[in-house]
Write a protein that holds these residues in place. Sequence first.
Motif, PDB file in Angstrom:
ATOM      1  N   ALA A  51       0.807  -1.215   0.000  1.00  0.00           N
ATOM      2  CA  ALA A  51       0.000   0.000   0.000  1.00  0.00           C
ATOM      3  C   ALA A  51       0.841   1.266   0.000  1.00  0.00           C
ATOM      4  CB  ALA A  51      -0.943  -0.003   1.201  1.00  0.00           C
ATOM      5  N   THR A  52       2.154   1.135  -0.099  1.00  0.00           N
ATOM      6  CA  THR A  52       2.998   2.329  -0.048  1.00  0.00           C
ATOM      7  C   THR A  52       2.760   3.267  -1.225  1.00  0.00           C
ATOM      8  OG1 THR A  52       4.838   1.145  -1.104  1.00  0.00           O
ATOM      9  CG2 THR A  52       4.799   1.204   1.317  1.00  0.00           C
ATOM     10  N   GLY A  53       2.290   2.747  -2.342  1.00  0.00           N
ATOM     11  CA  GLY A  53       2.001   3.597  -3.493  1.00  0.00           C
ATOM     12  C   GLY A  53       0.515   3.706  -3.776  1.00  0.00           C
ATOM     13  N   MET A  54      -0.314   3.502  -2.753  1.00  0.00           N
ATOM     14  CA  MET A  54      -1.769   3.525  -2.933  1.00  0.00           C
ATOM     15  C   MET A  54      -2.407   4.537  -1.980  1.00  0.00           C
ATOM     16  SD  MET A  54      -2.364  -0.593  -3.147  1.00  0.00           S
ATOM     17  CE  MET A  54      -4.056  -0.471  -3.702  1.00  0.00           C
ATOM     18  N   PRO A  55      -2.265   5.837  -2.242  1.00  0.00           N
ATOM     19  CA  PRO A  55      -2.774   6.839  -1.306  1.00  0.00           C
ATOM     20  C   PRO A  55      -4.287   6.818  -1.128  1.00  0.00           C
ATOM     21  CG  PRO A  55      -2.079   7.874  -3.348  1.00  0.00           C
ATOM     22  CD  PRO A  55      -1.660   6.437  -3.425  1.00  0.00           C
ATOM     23  N   ASN A  56      -5.022   6.242  -2.073  1.00  0.00           N
ATOM     24  CA  ASN A  56      -6.483   6.213  -1.960  1.00  0.00           C
ATOM     25  C   ASN A  56      -7.012   4.985  -1.235  1.00  0.00           C
ATOM     26  OD1 ASN A  56      -6.731   8.684  -3.276  1.00  0.00           O
ATOM     27  ND2 ASN A  56      -6.708   7.701  -5.283  1.00  0.00           N
ATOM     28  N   LEU A  57      -6.138   4.055  -0.862  1.00  0.00           N
ATOM     29  CA  LEU A  57      -6.589   2.896  -0.108  1.00  0.00           C
ATOM     30  C   LEU A  57      -7.119   3.382   1.242  1.00  0.00           C
ATOM     31  CD1 LEU A  57      -6.569  -0.297  -0.222  1.00  0.00           C
ATOM     32  CD2 LEU A  57      -4.562  -0.126   1.262  1.00  0.00           C
ATOM     33  N   PRO A  58      -8.336   2.994   1.631  1.00  0.00           N
ATOM     34  CA  PRO A  58      -8.911   3.502   2.886  1.00  0.00           C
ATOM     35  C   PRO A  58      -8.411   2.773   4.134  1.00  0.00           C
ATOM     36  CG  PRO A  58     -10.519   2.121   1.808  1.00  0.00           C
ATOM     37  CD  PRO A  58      -9.320   2.195   0.887  1.00  0.00           C
ATOM     38  N   VAL A  59      -7.173   2.337   4.088  1.00  0.00           N
ATOM     39  CA  VAL A  59      -6.513   1.693   5.224  1.00  0.00           C
ATOM     40  C   VAL A  59      -5.324   2.576   5.555  1.00  0.00           C
ATOM     41  CG1 VAL A  59      -5.391  -0.393   6.071  1.00  0.00           C
ATOM     42  CG2 VAL A  59      -7.226  -0.577   4.374  1.00  0.00           C
ATOM     43  N   LYS A  60      -5.327   3.178   6.724  1.00  0.00           N
ATOM     44  CA  LYS A  60      -4.297   4.157   7.078  1.00  0.00           C
ATOM     45  C   LYS A  60      -3.670   3.821   8.420  1.00  0.00           C
ATOM     46  CE  LYS A  60      -5.573   6.751   3.577  1.00  0.00           C
ATOM     47  NZ  LYS A  60      -4.933   6.542   2.326  1.00  0.00           N
ATOM     48  N   LEU A  61      -2.376   4.107   8.524  1.00  0.00           N
ATOM     49  CA  LEU A  61      -1.641   3.918   9.766  1.00  0.00           C
ATOM     50  C   LEU A  61      -0.953   5.228  10.121  1.00  0.00           C
ATOM     51  CD1 LEU A  61      -0.483   2.130  12.032  1.00  0.00           C
ATOM     52  CD2 LEU A  61       1.414   1.602  10.492  1.00  0.00           C
ATOM     53  N   LEU A  62      -1.282   5.741  11.279  1.00  0.00           N
ATOM     54  CA  LEU A  62      -0.664   6.953  11.801  1.00  0.00           C
ATOM     55  C   LEU A  62       0.146   6.555  13.031  1.00  0.00           C
ATOM     56  CD1 LEU A  62      -0.483  10.120  11.828  1.00  0.00           C
ATOM     57  CD2 LEU A  62      -2.447  10.052  13.374  1.00  0.00           C
ATOM     58  N   VAL A  63       1.412   6.936  13.059  1.00  0.00           N
ATOM     59  CA  VAL A  63       2.274   6.649  14.200  1.00  0.00           C
ATOM     60  C   VAL A  63       2.713   7.975  14.781  1.00  0.00           C
ATOM     61  CG1 VAL A  63       4.408   5.551  14.966  1.00  0.00           C
ATOM     62  CG2 VAL A  63       3.033   4.471  13.173  1.00  0.00           C
ATOM     63  N   GLN A  64       2.303   8.229  16.021  1.00  0.00           N
ATOM     64  CA  GLN A  64       2.576   9.514  16.650  1.00  0.00           C
ATOM     65  C   GLN A  64       2.600   9.347  18.165  1.00  0.00           C
ATOM     66  OE1 GLN A  64       2.974  12.199  14.554  1.00  0.00           O
ATOM     67  NE2 GLN A  64       3.535  13.537  16.232  1.00  0.00           N
ATOM     68  N   ALA A  65       3.560   9.962  18.800  1.00  0.00           N
ATOM     69  CA  ALA A  65       3.637  10.008  20.270  1.00  0.00           C
ATOM     70  C   ALA A  65       3.522   8.619  20.913  1.00  0.00           C
ATOM     71  CB  ALA A  65       2.568  10.945  20.822  1.00  0.00           C
ATOM     72  N   GLY A  66       4.242   7.661  20.328  1.00  0.00           N
ATOM     73  CA  GLY A  66       4.242   6.321  20.907  1.00  0.00           C
ATOM     74  C   GLY A  66       2.974   5.518  20.689  1.00  0.00           C
ATOM     75  N   GLN A  67       2.127   5.967  19.785  1.00  0.00           N
ATOM     76  CA  GLN A  67       0.869   5.287  19.491  1.00  0.00           C
ATOM     77  C   GLN A  67       0.797   4.955  18.003  1.00  0.00           C
ATOM     78  OE1 GLN A  67      -1.756   4.714  21.869  1.00  0.00           O
ATOM     79  NE2 GLN A  67      -0.139   5.310  23.284  1.00  0.00           N
ATOM     80  N   ALA A  68       0.236   3.805  17.701  1.00  0.00           N
ATOM     81  CA  ALA A  68      -0.101   3.443  16.325  1.00  0.00           C
ATOM     82  C   ALA A  68      -1.617   3.494  16.232  1.00  0.00           C
ATOM     83  CB  ALA A  68       0.408   2.048  15.988  1.00  0.00           C
ATOM     84  N   VAL A  69      -2.125   4.241  15.277  1.00  0.00           N
ATOM     85  CA  VAL A  69      -3.566   4.344  15.064  1.00  0.00           C
ATOM     86  C   VAL A  69      -3.861   3.770  13.682  1.00  0.00           C
ATOM     87  CG1 VAL A  69      -5.571   5.865  14.944  1.00  0.00           C
ATOM     88  CG2 VAL A  69      -3.681   6.405  16.513  1.00  0.00           C
ATOM     89  N   LEU A  70      -4.604   2.681  13.662  1.00  0.00           N
ATOM     90  CA  LEU A  70      -4.974   2.014  12.428  1.00  0.00           C
ATOM     91  C   LEU A  70      -6.429   2.335  12.131  1.00  0.00           C
ATOM     92  CD1 LEU A  70      -4.145  -0.027  10.194  1.00  0.00           C
ATOM     93  CD2 LEU A  70      -5.059  -1.816  11.698  1.00  0.00           C
ATOM     94  N   THR A  71      -6.698   2.801  10.914  1.00  0.00           N
ATOM     95  CA  THR A  71      -8.053   3.184  10.533  1.00  0.00           C
ATOM     96  C   THR A  71      -8.443   2.473   9.240  1.00  0.00           C
ATOM     97  OG1 THR A  71      -7.675   5.369  11.494  1.00  0.00           O
ATOM     98  CG2 THR A  71      -9.562   5.135  10.036  1.00  0.00           C
ATOM     99  N   LEU A  72      -9.602   1.815   9.285  1.00  0.00           N
ATOM    100  CA  LEU A  72     -10.257   1.225   8.122  1.00  0.00           C
ATOM    101  C   LEU A  72     -11.692   1.722   8.166  1.00  0.00           C
ATOM    102  CD1 LEU A  72      -8.137  -1.140   9.225  1.00  0.00           C
ATOM    103  CD2 LEU A  72      -9.205  -2.406   7.387  1.00  0.00           C
ATOM    104  N   PRO A  73     -12.448   1.588   7.082  1.00  0.00           N
ATOM    105  CA  PRO A  73     -13.833   2.052   7.134  1.00  0.00           C
ATOM    106  C   PRO A  73     -14.669   1.421   8.249  1.00  0.00           C
ATOM    107  CG  PRO A  73     -13.177   1.690   4.866  1.00  0.00           C
ATOM    108  CD  PRO A  73     -12.054   1.182   5.733  1.00  0.00           C
ATOM    109  N   HIS A  74     -14.360   0.184   8.641  1.00  0.00           N
ATOM    110  CA  HIS A  74     -15.153  -0.511   9.657  1.00  0.00           C
ATOM    111  C   HIS A  74     -14.472  -0.571  11.022  1.00  0.00           C
ATOM    112  CE1 HIS A  74     -12.377  -3.687   8.434  1.00  0.00           C
ATOM    113  NE2 HIS A  74     -12.638  -4.254   9.595  1.00  0.00           N
ATOM    114  N   PHE A  75     -13.297   0.034  11.156  1.00  0.00           N
ATOM    115  CA  PHE A  75     -12.465  -0.236  12.328  1.00  0.00           C
ATOM    116  C   PHE A  75     -11.498   0.915  12.561  1.00  0.00           C
ATOM    117  CE2 PHE A  75      -8.369  -2.344  13.660  1.00  0.00           C
ATOM    118  CZ  PHE A  75      -8.775  -2.844  14.883  1.00  0.00           C
ATOM    119  N   LYS A  76     -11.374   1.319  13.805  1.00  0.00           N
ATOM    120  CA  LYS A  76     -10.343   2.274  14.188  1.00  0.00           C
ATOM    121  C   LYS A  76      -9.842   1.854  15.554  1.00  0.00           C
ATOM    122  CE  LYS A  76      -9.131   7.073  14.795  1.00  0.00           C
ATOM    123  NZ  LYS A  76      -9.544   8.454  14.665  1.00  0.00           N
ATOM    124  N   ALA A  77      -8.529   1.678  15.654  1.00  0.00           N
ATOM    125  CA  ALA A  77      -7.955   1.247  16.926  1.00  0.00           C
ATOM    126  C   ALA A  77      -6.633   1.944  17.152  1.00  0.00           C
ATOM    127  CB  ALA A  77      -7.759  -0.266  16.934  1.00  0.00           C
TER     128      ALA A  77
END
Length: 165
Positions: free
Chosen positions: A74-100
């Motif tokens: 997914a490194t070259g797929m900016p429109n994929l609705p699966v996102k990973l944000l890493v900030q302040a010691g936290q990983a936030v994973l977001t999908l249309p049906h799920f956010k953790a």
Amino acid sequence: MTSPKTPTLPYSPAQLGTQILIGWSGASPGERDTAFLLAYSLGDGTDGPEAGERAMRTALERSGLRVGGETLDATGMPNLPVKLLVQAGQAVLTLPHFKAQYGVPPEWLAAARAEGTVHAMFATRPWPGALPGQPVGEDQLRAFVGDPRVIASSAHCLLPVRSLG
């Protein structure tokens, strides 16, 4: 040339049950450390674990992930609705049906930042033995993620590490 698509069935988010995110890092001999994330369900959805497994497959496929196929880069797929944000010691994973959100250990964070990617595994098979707030042992984790049935029925994705700023 187009490839055939598997039809996705309707599902209710309640069928997915409790969804969990867990991470770890490690390397094979001679390789650099890699950060991993596993998203799974406890199988406690409204219609039972079998319906939850079908619902998870549908949700993942609707998110653009391939269940049972090769690892999606997914490194070259900016429109994929699966996102990973890493900030302040936290990983936030977001999908249309799920956010953790998952508090990552320093070695996971170092591996994710060094590689710029995280290997994510989205299990359709429930894992009722790995309860929230309870420690998961290395052998227990290895048994689940290394089970050929779990591997074959999961979606695998190489996600780019994003951060704010």
